[in-house]
Design a protein around this motif. Structure first.
Motif, PDB file in Angstrom:
ATOM      1  N   ALA A 151       8.742  -3.479 -10.674  1.00  0.00           N
ATOM      2  CA  ALA A 151       7.276  -3.382 -10.570  1.00  0.00           C
ATOM      3  C   ALA A 151       6.844  -2.032  -9.985  1.00  0.00           C
ATOM      4  N   PRO A 152       7.334  -1.653  -8.803  1.00  0.00           N
ATOM      5  CA  PRO A 152       6.993  -0.301  -8.336  1.00  0.00           C
ATOM      6  C   PRO A 152       7.537   0.808  -9.242  1.00  0.00           C
ATOM      7  N   TRP A 153       8.702   0.557  -9.872  1.00  0.00           N
ATOM      8  CA  TRP A 153       9.217   1.561 -10.814  1.00  0.00           C
ATOM      9  C   TRP A 153       8.196   1.816 -11.918  1.00  0.00           C
ATOM     10  N   ALA A 154       7.588   0.737 -12.425  1.00  0.00           N
ATOM     11  CA  ALA A 154       6.628   0.875 -13.527  1.00  0.00           C
ATOM     12  C   ALA A 154       5.356   1.583 -13.062  1.00  0.00           C
ATOM     13  N   LEU A 155       4.855   1.215 -11.888  1.00  0.00           N
ATOM     14  CA  LEU A 155       3.640   1.852 -11.365  1.00  0.00           C
ATOM     15  C   LEU A 155       3.872   3.343 -11.144  1.00  0.00           C
ATOM     16  N   GLU A 156       5.021   3.657 -10.577  1.00  0.00           N
ATOM     17  CA  GLU A 156       5.336   5.053 -10.271  1.00  0.00           C
ATOM     18  C   GLU A 156       5.500   5.852 -11.558  1.00  0.00           C
ATOM     19  N   ASP A 157       6.186   5.245 -12.517  1.00  0.00           N
ATOM     20  CA  ASP A 157       6.440   5.937 -13.777  1.00  0.00           C
ATOM     21  C   ASP A 157       5.128   6.191 -14.534  1.00  0.00           C
ATOM     22  N   TYR A 158       4.179   5.278 -14.386  1.00  0.00           N
ATOM     23  CA  TYR A 158       2.881   5.444 -15.030  1.00  0.00           C
ATOM     24  C   TYR A 158       2.106   6.586 -14.394  1.00  0.00           C
ATOM     25  N   GLY A 159       2.326   6.792 -13.099  1.00  0.00           N
ATOM     26  CA  GLY A 159       1.632   7.887 -12.420  1.00  0.00           C
ATOM     27  C   GLY A 159       0.910   7.491 -11.143  1.00  0.00           C
ATOM     28  N   PHE A 160       0.963   6.217 -10.777  1.00  0.00           N
ATOM     29  CA  PHE A 160       0.300   5.804  -9.539  1.00  0.00           C
ATOM     30  C   PHE A 160       1.146   6.181  -8.324  1.00  0.00           C
ATOM     31  N   ARG A 161       0.496   6.795  -7.339  1.00  0.00           N
ATOM     32  CA  ARG A 161       1.194   7.153  -6.097  1.00  0.00           C
ATOM     33  C   ARG A 161       0.627   6.401  -4.910  1.00  0.00           C
ATOM     34  N   CYS A 162      -0.586   5.852  -5.100  1.00  0.00           N
ATOM     35  CA  CYS A 162      -1.227   5.161  -3.993  1.00  0.00           C
ATOM     36  C   CYS A 162      -1.937   3.914  -4.515  1.00  0.00           C
ATOM     37  N   LEU A 163      -1.762   2.804  -3.816  1.00  0.00           N
ATOM     38  CA  LEU A 163      -2.422   1.550  -4.175  1.00  0.00           C
ATOM     39  C   LEU A 163      -3.303   1.143  -3.005  1.00  0.00           C
ATOM     40  N   ILE A 164      -4.528   0.749  -3.296  1.00  0.00           N
ATOM     41  CA  ILE A 164      -5.426   0.305  -2.225  1.00  0.00           C
ATOM     42  C   ILE A 164      -5.881  -1.114  -2.540  1.00  0.00           C
ATOM     43  N   ALA A 165      -5.641  -2.030  -1.603  1.00  0.00           N
ATOM     44  CA  ALA A 165      -6.008  -3.430  -1.819  1.00  0.00           C
ATOM     45  C   ALA A 165      -6.238  -4.095  -0.467  1.00  0.00           C
ATOM     46  N   PRO A 166      -6.917  -5.237  -0.461  1.00  0.00           N
ATOM     47  CA  PRO A 166      -7.095  -5.960   0.805  1.00  0.00           C
ATOM     48  C   PRO A 166      -5.770  -6.513   1.336  1.00  0.00           C
ATOM     49  N   SER A 167      -4.837  -6.857   0.445  1.00  0.00           N
ATOM     50  CA  SER A 167      -3.522  -7.324   0.898  1.00  0.00           C
ATOM     51  C   SER A 167      -2.499  -7.184  -0.225  1.00  0.00           C
ATOM     52  N   PHE A 168      -1.223  -7.085   0.202  1.00  0.00           N
ATOM     53  CA  PHE A 168      -0.112  -6.964  -0.750  1.00  0.00           C
ATOM     54  C   PHE A 168       0.925  -8.039  -0.451  1.00  0.00           C
ATOM     55  N   ALA A 169       1.680  -8.427  -1.467  1.00  0.00           N
ATOM     56  CA  ALA A 169       2.805  -9.327  -1.225  1.00  0.00           C
ATOM     57  C   ALA A 169       3.886  -8.541  -0.481  1.00  0.00           C
ATOM     58  N   ASP A 170       4.600  -9.253   0.369  1.00  0.00           N
ATOM     59  CA  ASP A 170       5.525  -8.651   1.318  1.00  0.00           C
ATOM     60  C   ASP A 170       6.627  -7.782   0.710  1.00  0.00           C
ATOM     61  N   ILE A 171       7.393  -8.386  -0.184  1.00  0.00           N
ATOM     62  CA  ILE A 171       8.545  -7.683  -0.751  1.00  0.00           C
ATOM     63  C   ILE A 171       8.081  -6.495  -1.580  1.00  0.00           C
ATOM     64  N   PHE A 172       7.019  -6.739  -2.329  1.00  0.00           N
ATOM     65  CA  PHE A 172       6.465  -5.664  -3.152  1.00  0.00           C
ATOM     66  C   PHE A 172       6.024  -4.494  -2.273  1.00  0.00           C
ATOM     67  N   TYR A 173       5.379  -4.821  -1.170  1.00  0.00           N
ATOM     68  CA  TYR A 173       4.895  -3.803  -0.233  1.00  0.00           C
ATOM     69  C   TYR A 173       6.068  -2.920   0.224  1.00  0.00           C
ATOM     70  N   ASN A 174       7.167  -3.570   0.589  1.00  0.00           N
ATOM     71  CA  ASN A 174       8.380  -2.835   0.989  1.00  0.00           C
ATOM     72  C   ASN A 174       8.936  -1.979  -0.126  1.00  0.00           C
ATOM     73  N   ASN A 175       9.000  -2.587  -1.301  1.00  0.00           N
ATOM     74  CA  ASN A 175       9.566  -1.880  -2.445  1.00  0.00           C
ATOM     75  C   ASN A 175       8.784  -0.613  -2.778  1.00  0.00           C
ATOM     76  N   CYS A 176       7.462  -0.650  -2.536  1.00  0.00           N
ATOM     77  CA  CYS A 176       6.644   0.531  -2.825  1.00  0.00           C
ATOM     78  C   CYS A 176       7.137   1.735  -2.027  1.00  0.00           C
ATOM     79  N   PHE A 177       7.335   1.536  -0.743  1.00  0.00           N
ATOM     80  CA  PHE A 177       7.769   2.643   0.111  1.00  0.00           C
ATOM     81  C   PHE A 177       9.104   3.220  -0.347  1.00  0.00           C
ATOM     82  N   LYS A 178       9.985   2.328  -0.836  1.00  0.00           N
ATOM     83  CA  LYS A 178      11.296   2.790  -1.305  1.00  0.00           C
ATOM     84  C   LYS A 178      11.172   3.665  -2.545  1.00  0.00           C
ATOM     85  N   ASN A 179      10.012   3.618  -3.181  1.00  0.00           N
ATOM     86  CA  ASN A 179       9.850   4.347  -4.430  1.00  0.00           C
ATOM     87  C   ASN A 179       8.728   5.375  -4.388  1.00  0.00           C
TER      88      ASN A 179
END
Ligand code: SF4
Lengths: 477, 215
Positions: B95-123
């Motif tokens: 999921a973060p691989w796809a967002l990053e590959d598309y071109g997103f570097r920053c996501l803004i939301a009221p809340s994120f799922a836990d594992i996904f949130y962690n995975n974002c930083f790794k990518n």
């Protein structure tokens, strides 16, 4: 101060850095690589412009996807029918070439299941830390090594840094004393252990297997036991290094030679738990109590002696357990109270990193020699763990014994252990399998797996249902 | 991993709550042997009118014109505005691989799922949690102004709107350090490269048979 366990010693020997938050940097001596969990790791290296820290610490071999039919195999990679499998195997070759990593390619004589190949080549040695993107890496602990599976990001991490960030596990000793009845094998021992402690029993622990029965096992048998440590929830299983270990390693291709050998052996003599070592948990079994085991459900802990009967969910000790049994029975198409020996089989699979070594094939051949596979069995196949095992078996004429009895003799690979190639169960089919996982769909969508030893699988092939191989052997003698 | 300091980027909307990882990248794409190349299949089921298959050339596929990311005004976006519980579901790092590959570097939301949130930083992706009312206001401003660009200053921990309003956000100090310096887990371990080398040479002296055999 009390002494150290084998795990404590292996950990201590490889500790690069202890950190304040309780994590530690652990040095990795050997990384084994296969085609399924490595492509993203190699790509990660490429994208970051990194090189492997130590090329000579890595060994790669394709195993999960490779076809086991001779006709499909002779064409090499180009001959692999499934394009997704073909690409994965090809990608491993390409990556190993690009990064200069040693690989036994698909039709190399040394190719085979990564956990059979490592010890066989002497690429797995006592005292090492060994990782692979595969949970059954615990197998290599049988040589007195610290070995466990890792995820794809960690595969990349180890390639790039030669280290892993780890939390130290707790120590568990599983001691099996006494002696085994004839016809009872290492597979039965480990299934009995899992039956006793459960599939989560070892979670958070490194398990050391010890006691008279374990010491009396051959190296092949010890590998079978450690292979399934992960099925008891423990990432790592291990057995102290002794004369048997050293004899096994001596002379293998990548084992040390000459004066280096002497030095290594001296160091390996310390690879056992000290007499006064403290374990966080000790579990004890008696060898005499263990009978040939058969799993009836969809988790390796759902296991019974062959003379047992399918459990009644109504008698379960908790609601959760009752539900689990009901679900398993429904999936497996079995009724409470039915004898294990009454389970009708459709297929038989002798192979996998648990039971595809030469000793396993000898045990299976001894049972089917001069007999025929039952007419009701649609397919019985023997898949040697490696090209070396295959060659040895053929030199002993075991292939002829199998084919004369009506079993298929295949090329080495993971095969129907996980059904990533075309070796699969059909929906609803029951299979006597020497592999390690009986999860839903593991051997094919809707397939029903019963885990057993090679001798038990071979006897089941002949009769078409489970039999107690001990009676069988007496009757046959 | 690329470092993240100050990002000035066009904002685009993912205007629904509980976007799960299967919606971010459908499961058929997990068979891939790659970590990159998931961008064309980001939000595949929403972006295209047909069913996507791995390895397919997406350029000729029928496009869902109604989907925001397909609209000309959002092309080239690198900041994604999203709603509650973004990234829930399976733990797939795809999921973060796809967002990053598309071109997103920053996501803004009221809340994120836990594992996904962690995975974002790794990518290399910065997920920012802001108060739901603030996120809603950003959505409204973005819809009202074509070319709506946000500036994300990680060092100062503020999101700056085109009007110059500065909205502060929280981020764990350690993760901030890793992102700013472009340190992934590997990068971090490599900060101990000297210790690893020192260990290695001691170990090699002690156990020379473990070195140089597989070549
Ligand atoms: S034989 Fe089965 S368990 Fe062993 S590595 Fe292959 S797929 Fe995994």
């Amino acid at each position: 101060m009390s002494g150290q366990t084998l795990y404590d010693k292996l950990w201590q020997n490889h500790l690069v850095e202890q950190r304040d938050d309780g994590s530690a940097l652990i040095y990795i001596d050997r990384q084994l690589i296969h085609e399924v969990t490595s492509p993203q790791a190699f790509e990660g290296l490429r994208l970051a412009g990194r090189k492997p820290w130590r090329v000579d610490a890595n060994l790669a071999v394709p195993d999960h996807n490779v076809p086991t039919l001779r006709d499909e195999r002779v064409g090499g990679i180009a001959g692999i029918v499934d394009p997704v499998s073909r690409l994965q195997v090809q990608t491993l070759d390409d990556n190993c070439r690009d990064f200069d990593i040693m690989e036994f390619e698909i039709n190399d004589q040394r190719q085979g299941i990564v956990h059979v190949v490592g010890p066989e080549q002497g690429a797995t040695l006592p005292g090492m830390t060994i990782v692979c993107g595969d949970s059954h890496t615990s197998t290599h602990g049988a040589l007195g090594a610290l070995a466990h599976g890792i995820g794809t990001s960690e595969v990349e991490h180890v390639m790039a840094t030669q280290c892993l960030v780890q939390q130290k596990m707790k120590n568990m000793l599983v001691r099996v004393d006494g002696s085994l009845l004839s016809g009872v094998t290492a597979k039965d021992v480990v299934l009995a252990i899992i039956g006793k402690i459960g599939t989560a029993g070892g979670t958070g622990y490194a398990i050391e297997f010890g006691g008279e029965v374990i010491r009396a096992l051959s190296m092949e048998g010890r590998m079978t036991v450690c292979n399934m440590a992960i099925e008891a929830g423990a990432r790592a299983g291990m057995i102290a290094c002794d004369d048997k270990t050293i004899d096994y390693v001596r002379g293998r291709t990548y084992a040390p030679k000459g004066e280096m050998w002497e030095r290594a052996v001296e160091a390996w003599r310390d690879l056992h738990s000290d007499d006064d070592a403290q374990f966080d948990r000790v579990v004890e079994l008696r060898g005499e109590d263990i009978r040939p085991q058969v799993t009836w459900g969809t988790s390796p802990e759902m296991v019974l002696p062959v003379d047992g009967v399918i459990p009644d969910p109504a008698a379960a000790e908790s609601a959760a357990r009752r539900e689990a049994i009901e679900r398993a029975l429904q999936y497996m198409g079995l009724e409470p109270g039915m004898p294990i020996t009454g389970i009708k089989l459709d297929k038989v699979f002798i192979g996998s990193c648990t039971n595809s070594r030469i000793e396993d094939l000898r045990a299976a051949a001894a049972v089917v020699r001069g007999r025929r596979v039952a007419d009701s069995i649609k397919l019985a196949m023997v898949v040697p763990g490696s090209g070396e095992v295959k060659e040895q078996a053929e030199a002993e004429g075991l292939d002829k014994v199998f084919t004369a009895a009506g079993l298929e003799w295949r090329e080495p690979g993971c095969s129907m252990c996980l059904a990533m190639n075309s070796d699969k169960l059909g929906s609803g089919e029951h299979c006597a399998s020497t592999s390690n996982r009986n999860f839903e769909g593991r051997q094919g969508f809707g397939g029903r797996t019963h885990l057993v030893s090679p001798a038990m699988a071979a006897a089941a092939a002949v009769t078409g249902h489970f039999v107690d191989v001990r009676d069988w052997q007496e009757a046959g003698q | 991993m690329r470092s993240f300091t100050v990002l000035q980027g066009l904002a685009a909307p993912m205007d629904r709550a509980n976007v799960d990882t299967d919606l971010i990248i459908p499961k058929q794409f997990l068979k891939s042997i790659k970590r990159s190349g998931f961008g064309p299949n980001l939000f595949d089921e929403l972006r295209y009118l047909d069913q996507g298959e791995p390895g397919q050339d997406c350029s000729g596929r029928p496009v869902n014109e109604d989907f925001a990311l397909n609209q000309p005004r959002y092309q080239g976006a690198s900041v994604l505005l999203a709603r509650e519980n973004f990234g829930c579901g399976s733990s797939r790092e795809h999921a973060p691989w796809a967002l990053e590959d598309y071109g997103f570097r920053c996501l803004i939301a009221p809340s994120f799922a836990d594992i996904f949130y962690n995975n974002c930083f790794k990518n290399g992706i910065l997920p920012i949690e802001l108060d739901a009312a603030i996120v809603d206001r950003l959505f409204q401003q973005m819809y009202a102004n074509e070319g709506y660009t946000l500036t994300v200053d990680l060092e100062r921990q503020v999101v700056v709107t085109p009007e110059g309003e500065e909205i502060p956000f929280e981020v764990d100090a350690f993760r901030k350090h890793c992102l700013i310096n472009g340190l992934d887990d590997i990068g971090l371990t490599l900060e101990s490269a000297d210790a690893i080398r020192a260990f290695e040479s001691r170990w090699q002296e002690q156990s020379p048979w473990l070195f140089g055999t597989l070549k």
